[in-house]
Write an enzyme that holds these catalytic residues in place. Structure first.
Site, PDB file in Angstrom:
ATOM      1  N   ARG A 219     -48.629  13.949  37.418  1.00  0.00           N
ATOM      2  CA  ARG A 219     -49.097  14.715  36.260  1.00  0.00           C
ATOM      3  C   ARG A 219     -50.271  13.966  35.626  1.00  0.00           C
ATOM      4  NH1 ARG A 219     -47.076  18.604  38.038  1.00  0.00           N
ATOM      5  NH2 ARG A 219     -45.359  19.838  37.242  1.00  0.00           N
ATOM      6  N   HIS A 267     -55.253  20.942  40.866  1.00  0.00           N
ATOM      7  CA  HIS A 267     -53.784  21.055  40.854  1.00  0.00           C
ATOM      8  C   HIS A 267     -53.301  22.098  41.869  1.00  0.00           C
ATOM      9  CE1 HIS A 267     -50.039  20.424  38.139  1.00  0.00           C
ATOM     10  NE2 HIS A 267     -49.681  20.686  39.387  1.00  0.00           N
TER      11      HIS A 267
HETATM   12  P1  NDP Z   1     -37.703  14.039  41.767  1.00  0.00           P
HETATM   13  O1  NDP Z   1     -37.060  14.174  40.438  1.00  0.00           O
HETATM   14  O2  NDP Z   1     -36.983  14.554  42.965  1.00  0.00           O
HETATM   15  O3  NDP Z   1     -38.023  12.489  42.053  1.00  0.00           O
HETATM   16  C1  NDP Z   1     -38.586  11.656  41.100  1.00  0.00           C
HETATM   17  C2  NDP Z   1     -38.698  10.249  41.662  1.00  0.00           C
HETATM   18  O4  NDP Z   1     -39.406   9.441  40.722  1.00  0.00           O
HETATM   19  C3  NDP Z   1     -37.337   9.586  41.892  1.00  0.00           C
HETATM   20  O5  NDP Z   1     -37.369   8.783  43.046  1.00  0.00           O
HETATM   21  C4  NDP Z   1     -37.191   8.712  40.643  1.00  0.00           C
HETATM   22  O6  NDP Z   1     -36.407   7.554  40.817  1.00  0.00           O
HETATM   23  C5  NDP Z   1     -38.621   8.292  40.414  1.00  0.00           C
HETATM   24  N1  NDP Z   1     -38.836   7.883  39.031  1.00  0.00           N
HETATM   25  C6  NDP Z   1     -38.739   8.626  37.912  1.00  0.00           C
HETATM   26  N2  NDP Z   1     -39.022   7.889  36.829  1.00  0.00           N
HETATM   27  C7  NDP Z   1     -39.295   6.653  37.273  1.00  0.00           C
HETATM   28  C8  NDP Z   1     -39.662   5.440  36.637  1.00  0.00           C
HETATM   29  N3  NDP Z   1     -39.789   5.351  35.314  1.00  0.00           N
HETATM   30  N4  NDP Z   1     -39.883   4.352  37.416  1.00  0.00           N
HETATM   31  C9  NDP Z   1     -39.726   4.428  38.756  1.00  0.00           C
HETATM   32  N5  NDP Z   1     -39.401   5.549  39.418  1.00  0.00           N
HETATM   33  C10 NDP Z   1     -39.174   6.648  38.683  1.00  0.00           C
HETATM   34  O7  NDP Z   1     -39.137  14.708  41.641  1.00  0.00           O
HETATM   35  P2  NDP Z   1     -40.008  15.422  42.783  1.00  0.00           P
HETATM   36  O8  NDP Z   1     -40.153  14.483  43.929  1.00  0.00           O
HETATM   37  O9  NDP Z   1     -39.486  16.782  43.057  1.00  0.00           O
HETATM   38  O10 NDP Z   1     -41.402  15.638  42.025  1.00  0.00           O
HETATM   39  C11 NDP Z   1     -42.114  14.551  41.460  1.00  0.00           C
HETATM   40  C12 NDP Z   1     -43.233  15.082  40.585  1.00  0.00           C
HETATM   41  O11 NDP Z   1     -44.288  15.600  41.375  1.00  0.00           O
HETATM   42  C13 NDP Z   1     -42.884  16.261  39.668  1.00  0.00           C
HETATM   43  O12 NDP Z   1     -42.177  15.837  38.529  1.00  0.00           O
HETATM   44  C14 NDP Z   1     -44.246  16.803  39.325  1.00  0.00           C
HETATM   45  O13 NDP Z   1     -44.749  16.154  38.196  1.00  0.00           O
HETATM   46  C15 NDP Z   1     -45.097  16.426  40.534  1.00  0.00           C
HETATM   47  N6  NDP Z   1     -45.512  17.620  41.273  1.00  0.00           N
HETATM   48  C16 NDP Z   1     -46.857  17.836  41.462  1.00  0.00           C
HETATM   49  C17 NDP Z   1     -47.291  18.950  42.142  1.00  0.00           C
HETATM   50  C18 NDP Z   1     -48.734  19.183  42.404  1.00  0.00           C
HETATM   51  O14 NDP Z   1     -49.078  20.271  42.869  1.00  0.00           O
HETATM   52  N7  NDP Z   1     -49.601  18.214  42.184  1.00  0.00           N
HETATM   53  C19 NDP Z   1     -46.339  19.953  42.663  1.00  0.00           C
HETATM   54  C20 NDP Z   1     -44.971  19.612  42.449  1.00  0.00           C
HETATM   55  C21 NDP Z   1     -44.578  18.496  41.751  1.00  0.00           C
HETATM   56  P3  NDP Z   1     -34.842   7.658  41.184  1.00  0.00           P
HETATM   57  O15 NDP Z   1     -34.831   8.002  42.645  1.00  0.00           O
HETATM   58  O16 NDP Z   1     -34.344   6.315  40.915  1.00  0.00           O
HETATM   59  O17 NDP Z   1     -34.269   8.732  40.306  1.00  0.00           O
END
Ligand code: NDP
Length: 304
Positions: A219, A267
């Site tokens: 984001r 995006h």
């Molecule tokens: P998930 O919720 O499946 O995974 C999030 C990951 O980030 C997890 O591994 C989590 O760790 C990790 N994480 C979250 N907070 C932290 C932190 N503070 N420090 C370290 N690691 C952290 O999300 P998705 O994979 O489905 O999607 C990720 C993001 O991609 C979405 O939230 C969105 O913002 C973005 N996105 C962008 C798109 C685009 O077109 N550019 C399209 C779709 C999504 P843990 O495994 O420990 O929980």
């Protein structure tokens, strides 16, 4: 019992048909509900201002997009659960884009595009993929798929997440500094939360190897744009590819558009398909009705 749909008319039609086929006893309303008391589920991008007072029997809010960071959580009562969009197409498209961007950074595409604009024919040295250390921040649904898509190229792969993960052939970190120190190409696929806002900043760039490359797919608010420009200027970073910016759309005079070593896309890494999105929401409503686990339910305290 009814579902209220608050997105575009074209998508509403797809969702209406999916509900009529799969759950004919559930009423489907677009835009507004004749009786707000009937509404159990809302599908939307943002939370309406009067959500808490207008829909006393609301149980779930479904995001029409992959993230939930756009919601003003203070408008959604604590007893209402929030569900993010899970759609196999989102992950598949992200796999394509992340592969394209990683290869573009690996093969110095921004440099060659900049040379082309000047009519300059100058070949640099190619580096074998095995010598390029790629680090993926976020090992969730998308980050872990991206890692699988990158494996066949032979990159030296690592991942970073909050909780420990195990992925075959990939070094997984929960220590950010150690992870950054070995990331020649850094991909950000973190959700936007209080902890990740502004995480791509000068301090983080200073911990990357000299001449590292950034691919930002999470984001826009996770990136401090001026810090990126400074890191490019100093040579700390060689190039960047950004699919997300703050704000979006990126204003025409923003320096990121015009930087010779930055590629910006609007995006488009992944787009939700209305058909797959409708199937996900129907599955969520079914699970809610039968008391089963709801796919895509987020943890409101974690924020993702
Ligand atoms: P998930 O919720 O499946 O995974 C999030 C990951 O980030 C997890 O591994 C989590 O760790 C990790 N994480 C979250 N907070 C932290 C932190 N503070 N420090 C370290 N690691 C952290 O999300 P998705 O994979 O489905 O999607 C990720 C993001 O991609 C979405 O939230 C969105 O913002 C973005 N996105 C962008 C798109 C685009 O077109 N550019 C399209 C779709 C999504 P843990 O495994 O420990 O929980």
């Amino acid at each position: 019992m009814a579902v209220l749909f608050l997105s575009t008319p074209a998508r509403a039609e797809v969702f209406r048909q999916a509900f009529a086929r799969a759950l004919p006893d559930i009423a489907f309303h677009f835009g507004e509900a004749p009786d707000p008391q009937d509404i159990r589920w809302i599908v939307t991008w943002t939370a309406p201002e009067d959500l808490a007072t207008r829909y006393p029997n609301l149980r779930l809010v479904f995001s029409i997009g992959a993230g939930v960071d756009q919601f003003d959580m203070s408008r959604i009562p604590a007893h209402v659960s929030i569900v993010r969009m899970l759609d196999p197409g989102i992950a598949a498209q992200m796999g394509e884009y992340a592969t394209m961007a990683t290869l573009a950074m690996h093969r110095d595409l921004p440099l060659y595009l900049a040379q082309q604009r000047k009519g300059e024919w100058r070949a640099g040295d190619n580096l074998p993929a095995a010598q390029r250390r790629v680090g993926v921040m976020g090992l969730g649904q998308l980050g872990s798929l991206v890692i699988e898509r990158l494996k066949p190229f032979g990159f030296d792969l690592a991942g970073y997440s909050r909780s420990p993960r195990r992925i075959e052939g990939v070094e997984c970190f929960t220590d950010l500094s150690a992870f950054l120190a070995r990331s020649d190409i850094l991909l950000c696929l973190l959700p936007l939360t209080g902890e990740t806002q502004g995480i791509l900043n000068a301090d983080l760039f200073a911990q990357l190897p000299q001449g590292a490359r950034l691919v930002h797919l999470g984001r826009g608010k996770q990136l401090v744009a001026q810090d990126l420009l400074d890191a490019l200027e100093s040579g700390r970073l060689a190039s960047a590819m950004l699919d997300v910016t703050d704000p979006e759309p990126l204003p025409a005079d923003d320096p990121l558009w015009h930087h010779p070593r930055v590629i910006v896309t609007p995006h488009i890494a992944s787009q939700t398909s209305a058909i797959e999105g409708a199937a996900h929401v129907v599955a969520g409503v079914r699970a809610d009705l039968s008391g089963q686990d709801i796919p895509g339910l987020i943890d409101r305290t974690r924020g993702y």
